[in-house]
Design a protein around this motif. Structure first.
Motif, PDB file in Angstrom:
ATOM      1  N   MET A 287      -6.287   4.908  -2.745  1.00 50.76           N
ATOM      2  CA  MET A 287      -6.064   6.188  -3.417  1.00 50.76           C
ATOM      3  C   MET A 287      -5.724   7.313  -2.451  1.00 50.76           C
ATOM      4  SD  MET A 287      -8.998   6.296  -6.342  1.00 50.76           S
ATOM      5  CE  MET A 287      -8.311   7.687  -7.226  1.00 50.76           C
ATOM      6  N   GLY A 288      -5.636   7.012  -1.165  1.00 49.55           N
ATOM      7  CA  GLY A 288      -5.456   8.063  -0.174  1.00 49.55           C
ATOM      8  C   GLY A 288      -4.117   8.772  -0.275  1.00 49.55           C
ATOM      9  N   VAL A 289      -4.056   9.899   0.408  1.00 49.69           N
ATOM     10  CA  VAL A 289      -2.843  10.721   0.409  1.00 49.69           C
ATOM     11  C   VAL A 289      -2.182  10.581   1.771  1.00 49.69           C
ATOM     12  CG1 VAL A 289      -1.997  13.086   0.289  1.00 49.69           C
ATOM     13  CG2 VAL A 289      -3.878  12.354  -1.184  1.00 49.69           C
ATOM     14  N   LEU A 290      -0.890  10.347   1.773  1.00 52.94           N
ATOM     15  CA  LEU A 290      -0.160  10.317   3.030  1.00 52.94           C
ATOM     16  C   LEU A 290      -0.001  11.762   3.495  1.00 52.94           C
ATOM     17  CD1 LEU A 290       1.179   8.150   4.784  1.00 52.94           C
ATOM     18  CD2 LEU A 290       3.326   8.765   3.695  1.00 52.94           C
TER      19      LEU A 290
ATOM     20  N   MET B 226       6.266   3.180   2.164  1.00 48.65           N
ATOM     21  CA  MET B 226       4.855   3.624   2.180  1.00 48.65           C
ATOM     22  C   MET B 226       4.778   5.111   1.921  1.00 48.65           C
ATOM     23  SD  MET B 226       2.004   3.126   5.103  1.00 48.65           S
ATOM     24  CE  MET B 226       2.013   4.832   5.532  1.00 48.65           C
ATOM     25  N   LEU B 227       4.984   5.477   0.685  1.00 49.18           N
ATOM     26  CA  LEU B 227       4.972   6.898   0.369  1.00 49.18           C
ATOM     27  C   LEU B 227       3.795   7.281  -0.496  1.00 49.18           C
ATOM     28  CD1 LEU B 227       8.731   7.526  -0.253  1.00 49.18           C
ATOM     29  CD2 LEU B 227       7.307   8.620   1.474  1.00 49.18           C
ATOM     30  N   PHE B 228       3.384   6.391  -1.361  1.00 47.89           N
ATOM     31  CA  PHE B 228       2.289   6.714  -2.269  1.00 47.89           C
ATOM     32  C   PHE B 228       1.240   5.615  -2.196  1.00 47.89           C
ATOM     33  CE2 PHE B 228       6.394   6.263  -4.520  1.00 47.89           C
ATOM     34  CZ  PHE B 228       6.903   7.531  -4.313  1.00 47.89           C
ATOM     35  N   SER B 229       0.028   6.006  -2.562  1.00 46.99           N
ATOM     36  CA  SER B 229      -1.035   5.020  -2.647  1.00 46.99           C
ATOM     37  C   SER B 229      -0.801   4.177  -3.908  1.00 46.99           C
ATOM     38  CB  SER B 229      -2.375   5.732  -2.734  1.00 46.99           C
ATOM     39  OG  SER B 229      -2.439   6.528  -3.905  1.00 46.99           O
ATOM     40  N   PRO B 230      -1.312   2.973  -4.014  1.00 48.47           N
ATOM     41  CA  PRO B 230      -1.956   2.239  -2.935  1.00 48.47           C
ATOM     42  C   PRO B 230      -0.954   1.724  -1.908  1.00 48.47           C
ATOM     43  CG  PRO B 230      -1.834   0.879  -4.880  1.00 48.47           C
ATOM     44  CD  PRO B 230      -1.331   2.228  -5.278  1.00 48.47           C
ATOM     45  N   TYR B 231      -1.432   1.698  -0.666  1.00 45.80           N
ATOM     46  CA  TYR B 231      -0.563   1.270   0.427  1.00 45.80           C
ATOM     47  C   TYR B 231      -0.671  -0.219   0.696  1.00 45.80           C
ATOM     48  CZ  TYR B 231      -0.941   6.276   0.892  1.00 45.80           C
ATOM     49  OH  TYR B 231      -0.949   7.605   0.603  1.00 45.80           O
TER      50      TYR B 231
ATOM     51  N   TRP C   8       3.445  22.358  -8.404  1.00 47.85           N
ATOM     52  CA  TRP C   8       4.189  21.215  -7.882  1.00 47.85           C
ATOM     53  C   TRP C   8       4.017  20.009  -8.787  1.00 47.85           C
ATOM     54  CZ3 TRP C   8       2.035  16.587  -6.045  1.00 47.85           C
ATOM     55  CH2 TRP C   8       2.925  15.734  -5.403  1.00 47.85           C
TER      56      TRP C   8
ATOM     57  N   TRP D 284       4.701  15.687  -9.371  1.00 46.94           N
ATOM     58  CA  TRP D 284       5.070  14.388  -8.799  1.00 46.94           C
ATOM     59  C   TRP D 284       6.467  14.037  -9.266  1.00 46.94           C
ATOM     60  CZ3 TRP D 284       2.691  11.651  -5.131  1.00 46.94           C
ATOM     61  CH2 TRP D 284       1.327  11.870  -4.919  1.00 46.94           C
TER      62      TRP D 284
ATOM     63  N   PRO E 242      -0.277  16.054  -1.138  1.00 48.03           N
ATOM     64  CA  PRO E 242       0.880  15.150  -1.127  1.00 48.03           C
ATOM     65  C   PRO E 242       2.219  15.879  -1.188  1.00 48.03           C
ATOM     66  CG  PRO E 242      -0.359  14.979  -3.182  1.00 48.03           C
ATOM     67  CD  PRO E 242      -1.188  15.757  -2.233  1.00 48.03           C
TER      68      PRO E 242
ATOM     69  N   ILE F 255      -3.092   8.526   6.748  1.00 46.16           N
ATOM     70  CA  ILE F 255      -3.542   8.521   5.367  1.00 46.16           C
ATOM     71  C   ILE F 255      -4.900   9.202   5.317  1.00 46.16           C
ATOM     72  CG2 ILE F 255      -4.271   7.068   3.440  1.00 46.16           C
ATOM     73  CD1 ILE F 255      -2.377   4.897   4.670  1.00 46.16           C
TER      74      ILE F 255
END
Lengths: 341, 185, 553
Positions: free
Chosen positions: C332-335, A1-6, B169, B171, C92, C326
């Motif tokens: 589309m959210g950011v962790l 679970m690092l990037f969206s979508p989760y 930065w 990705w 992020p 999140i």
């Protein structure tokens, strides 16, 4: 679970392939009804060969074995190949075909997702070119052969090559309805009289027409579950219908009607199960229509003018070659840019 | 026989004339390849390739006298681009040429004596200052070529790597395995 | 009934909204400190206008809009500035950004506000100026400065679309805002319509929010030319491009301004904030944040900008098992890299994630070209091809296949049966292309400067030679010049001597200055060092600003 979508839809390659396998069951059931359980032996042999070849290849390629074995794609290849070759064939025929399909046509090209050609059809092509005589001895549907063959005798033939005393292979097998038609026409037979032969039923061959109907049913199920799109089956069947219809109208004595084409050979299996293989078919809607159109024309031409009993396999392989080109040509316009082309 | 000779001769003369005309009519000024190569080079003008700037290096590549793997600021990316452009094989950096992290020159203003030597060395006029006045580097214009470092008589110029910020930065390439851990029980 | 249009693709994830939309908006308690980033918007960072130790009042500007695309930031409550410096933010990368830390004094004392009863009498440029100074930016997530969008450009704007669709699962902040403050949202819409000279206002709300639709319809009765439209619930139906398409049938391609096609789109929250800013003079110092997921009582809070997210979560009740936070929705959210980051203007929702809510990703299999992603893509792209190109780092091809039309909605990743992190590949490819473009731009600029320098040196040389020639000519014409080599060599010696002297001096100086980091420094030295450091910092900042100058998206 690092990037969206989760979150993800609970869908998987394995489930998709399972649905396709499931959709083959009506056709297989009818097959068993008409031809006896020999086909089940073929399916089992093919499945076992496919899974063990897949595991071996994954090991050789140093890939994780479990996730790929569970994806069911090897099983699907095995089943499609088993359904394409005569059930009453020596055991090594299906084993060789499946091994070739999985090891060469699939894994040497990079495994799942990377094979340019339909592995099952490659397996079929290899077998029909290498072992033409074994590939033309199809079991006669129940009641048609000179003698019925019980399951024990079928097994005996498959594994030991021995038929019960007093029976010859020609007695229990026959050429496919498509093949028979071609041969008879070649010998200047008349369409009308040929179709009155006992192996022909209402639409096409006795038994095989029902099997085709079973596959049609499975195909409709796949479309209803949105496992496949409508483009390939619909365009394939419509084109096949149209071209055979035109030829039939021009010379009914030499060209069988469109329904005969639909329910003979691998038309239905091809339309819903083989041509729709996502890995080896185009990705754009327009591309899929072109692909199916080409496959239908080639199928018809090979059936009518070619040297092989059926055309679906070679038509599929020939169209597989064109897929990258078709995809590149048929890129659809994107959101907001529809006027740009 | 004679007619054949005449015909061949006539064709040769016509084609020769066409080629000659084309050579004059569509003549290209300068060497376009040099400009194309120059466009790929990072324009640090650092001379680490052994040529006095990017354009001379580009010319040398175009003439075939220089290798494509001599430009450390361009990185491996740059070698790939050159290889693509010239249709040659990728060639990794040789022994001593190693790409460094991108950096900019920074003048220690307390030590600077205002000698203008670095200003003269800077290939892109990114150092401002005057004689006996303290100099400073316009960081945004600095290409990190390090040419100003050796001339400084008081060693007051250092190369500061550009720090990661939310602005520059990037990705990362998604790295995932087909989870071998899950295949084991 | 208005005829609605559709867009291609879309997905139907579980909406998970009922958890948080049951209770009214609660006012979040005053936190122990506020961490307010200077850049909470698209564009240039705001410029600090306060100093450490300074007391500020609620609503006071602490960061002034700086540059063309920029916006102000304000003190969210009264208190003392305790620090100005790099702090973790909701990004992020996990990299810090300049932030102002404010310790509240608990008085919550407003500065003098400038309410405006009759805003219609105020010139538009003045209204825009006030919005800019009030820090009003798009609250739907894009945080683009609103004053910049409230221009009627060359093109006549026919439709103002107000976005209350809120298509992402879990998020209910707009839902609650529309239920409770519909009247003020519509007054904001009225203001925006005036600034844009727009004919009609269409308010799109997804049909899974019947209460909000009812409240907005009720309020819209008092305004003419406003229509509240229930749109089908489908993700990403709340994307600006998708909502414009659904309501008007117009497709706004990437890189095209919707105003060029006669449409402008704002989030309902932005309309509300714009209204508060103009009518009451209140800057944007708080916003409604949905706090949901693995918390005791999921609900909406009106939270001050800068409130540490950990404290906000604590107010909803921490639960064990939270694996991460999140910001935004699950699509589309950011962790968040840290729960110490503050609530910013873009924070519409905080989801406390747990393994039960968001199971760890399943193993990734190769792409089988099933095109479920293409079927789901609202931008009508071919994600399977883009994936292939991004994976192979074939960026030219990816751009050719319209990579930059991708809105990163995540629908493709959501449906992928092989669990491929597709959007992640597109983000990677996009940021690589941006970096390449920036590099190319820098190289072009360097080339230009280098060529200019070369030509300048050439010119100098030529001029010198000409001068010399003229001199010689003149000398030859008059007397034979006094022959002497001395003046030629002497200056050289002189220069060398002077440089040597300077070097010696500098060395001595350097030796003196060397023990820079030791404790025995005179106050004067310290002041000098501080001054120099400040100057350097400014230079670095300038350099940074110019490298940051190109806003992404």
């Amino acid at each position: 679970m690092l990037f969206s979508p989760y979150i993800t839809k609970p869908d998987s390659v394995s489930k998709i392939m399972l649905q396709v396998l499931f959709a083959l069951i009506p056709g297989i059931a009818i097959y068993v009804w008409f031809y006896g359980p020999a086909i089940l032996v073929s399916l089992l042999l093919a499945s076992l060969t496919a899974l063990s070849t897949e595991a071996l290849m994954l090991k050789l390629r140093e890939r994780p074995i479990a996730p790929f074995l569970k994806d069911n794609s090897a099983l699907l290849t095995a089943w499609l190949l088993a359904l394409s070759i005569p059930p009453l064939a020596p055991w090594w025929l299906i084993v060789v075909g499946t091994m070739f399909a999985i090891a060469i046509a699939k894994h040497l090209y990079g495994g799942l997702g990377s094979n340019p050609f339909n592995p099952a059809m490659i397996g079929y092509a290899v077998l029909i070119i290498s072992f033409p005589s074994q590939m033309t001895h199809w079991l006669a549907p129940g009641g048609l052969g000179s003698a019925g063959l019980d399951f024990q005798s079928q097994l005996n033939y498959i594994f030991r090559g021995a038929l019960p005393d007093g029976l010859t292979l020609d007695g229990v097998t026959m050429a496919t309805p498509l093949d028979t038609l071609k041969t008879q026409l070649h010998m200047n037979g008349q369409m009308k009289s040929i179709l009155e032969m006992p192996i022909y039923g209402r639409l096409a061959g006795v038994g095989s027409e029902w099997v085709s109907l079973g596959f049609l049913l499975g195909g409709i199920y796949l479309y209803a579950r949105r496992i496949i799109g409508w483009h390939i089956p619909a365009i394939f069947l419509i084109t096949l219908f149209a071209i055979s219809g035109v030829f039939h109208l021009m010379d009914p004595a030499r060209y069988a009607g469109p329904l005969f084409q639909w329910f003979s050979g691998a038309s239905m299996l091809g339309a819903f199960f083989i041509l729709t293989d996502p890995i080896t078919s185009p990705t754009t809607p327009k591309g899929r229509m072109i692909f199916a159109f080409g496959a239908a024309i080639l199928t018809f031409l090979i059936r009518v003018y070619g040297g092989f009993p059926d055309g679906v396999a070679f038509a599929t392989l020939l169209m597989n070659i064109c897929v990258p080109l078709i995809d590149a040509w048929t890129q659809p316009a994107v959101f907001g840019r529809k006027d740009e082309r | 026989m004679l007619s054949a000779l005449l015909a061949m001769g006539a064709i040769a003369i016509t084609l020769g004339a066409v080629l000659g005309f084309a050579a004059i009519r569509f003549r290209v000024e300068g060497n376009p390849l040099v400009d194309k190569i120059d466009a790929v080079l990072p324009q640090t003008q650092c001379g680490q390739c052994g040529y006095p700037g990017c354009k001379p290096y580009a010319t040398a590549i175009a003439e075939g006298t220089a290798d494509i793997n001599l430009c450390p600021p361009g990185g491996e990316e740059g070698i790939h681009k050159l290889a693509d452009l010239l249709g040659t094989e990728f060639k990794p950096f040789g022994g001593s040429t190693v790409p460094k992290p991108k950096s900019v020159a920074l003048i220690d203003e307390s030590t600077c004596i205002g000698c203008t030597l670095c200003i003269q060395a800077c290939p892109v006029d990114a150092i401002v200052g005057a004689a006996k006045q303290m100099h400073t580097v316009i960081a945004a214009e600095c290409t990190g070529c390090e040419l100003c470092v050796p001339p400084c008589p008081v060693d007051c110029i250092s190369m500061e790597p550009i720090a990661d910020t939310t602005g520059n930065w990037k990705w990362q390439y998604p790295v995932y395995a087909i989870m071998p851990s899950q295949t084991a029980p | 009934m208005r005829k609605l249009h559709t867009f291609h693709g879309g997905v139907h994830p579980a909406t998970c909204k009922t958890q948080s939309n049951g209770s009214p908006i609660a006012k979040a308690k005053l936190p122990s400190k506020l961490v307010i980033p200077l850049r909470q918007h698209v564009g240039h960072s705001a410029r600090t206008t306060v100093e450490v130790g300074e007391r500020v009042r609620k609503g006071q500007i602490i960061g002034q809009a700086d540059g063309h695309v920029s916006s102000a930031v304000h003190a969210s409550t009264s208190g003392t500035i305790s620090a100005i410096g790099m702090q973790p933010v909701a990004h992020p990368s996990g990299l810090p950004e300049p932030c102002i830390t404010l310790i509240p004094d608990g008085l919550d004392e407003w500065m003098e506000l400038e309410p405006c009863e009759d805003w219609k009498a105020v010139p538009h440029s003045e209204l825009r100026h006030r919005l800019r100074n009030a820090g009003v930016v798009g609250l739907g997530g894009a945080v683009f400065p609103s004053d910049m969008k409230l221009y009627a450009h060359k093109h006549k704007i026919k439709t103002l679309v107000l976005n209350g669709a809120e298509c992402e699962p879990y998020i209910t902040c707009d839902d609650l805002l529309m239920r409770e403050r519909a009247e003020e949202v519509l007054k904001g819409a009225e203001l925006m319509r005036e600034l844009l000279y727009a004919d009609e206002v269409l308010i799109g709300i997804e049909d899974n929010k019947p209460e909000a639709i009812a409240a907005m319809r009720d309020a819209a009765g008092k305004h003419s030319g406003m229509e509240v439209i229930a749109v089908p619930t489908i993700y990403p139906g709340g994307g600006a491009k998708q909502l414009i398409r659904v309501l008007t049938g117009i497709e706004v391609a990437a890189g095209v301004r919707s105003t060029d096609l006669g449409v402008q789109c704002f989030n309902v929250g932005t309309a509300y904030s714009a209204w508060r800013a103009i009518r009451f003079g209140e800057p944007l110092i708080s916003r409604i944040v949905t706090v949901t997921g693995n918390v005791e009582s999921p609900q909406n809070f009106e939270a001050l900008i800068g409130m540490p997210i950990a404290e906000l979560i604590a107010q909803a009740g921490n639960l064990p098992g939270t694996t991460g936070l999140i910001m935004g929705g699950p699509m589309m959210g950011v962790l968040l890299p840290s729960d110490k980051a503050g609530v910013v203007k873009a924070t519409n929702c905080i989801i406390a994630a747990s393994d039960a809510l968001f199971p760890p990703p399943r193993p990734v299999l190769p792409c089988i070209r099933c095109t479920r992603c293409a079927d789901a893509c609202p931008a009508e792209l071919q994600p399977q091809d883009l994936y292939w190109f991004a994976r192979a780092k074939n960026f030219t091809k990816a751009e050719e296949y319209h990579l930059f039309d991708c809105i990163e909605c995540g629908a493709c990743s959501y449906v992928c049966p092989s669990n491929i992190p597709l959007v992640q590949y597109y983000r990677f490819a996009k940021s690589e292309i941006w970096a390449q473009q920036a590099g190319q731009k820098a190289a072009d600029a360097a080339r230009e400067r280098h060529e200019f320098r070369e030509s300048r040196l050439e010119r100098d040389k030529r001029e010198k030679a000409e001068k010399l020639a003229a001199k010689e000519k003149a000398a030859a014409r008059s007397e034979p010049a006094p022959v002497s080599d001395k003046p030629d060599t002497k200056p050289q010696d002189e220069i060398a001597r002077k440089i040597q002297a300077a070097i010696d001096q500098a060395k001595a100086q350097a030796a003196e200055v060397k023990p820079k980091n030791t404790e025995q420094l005179t106050p004067q030295q310290m002041a000098e060092i501080a001054e120099i450091e400040a100057r350097r910092a400014r230079i670095r900042e300038i350099a940074q600003a110019s490298t940051d100058a190109q806003p992404r998206e």
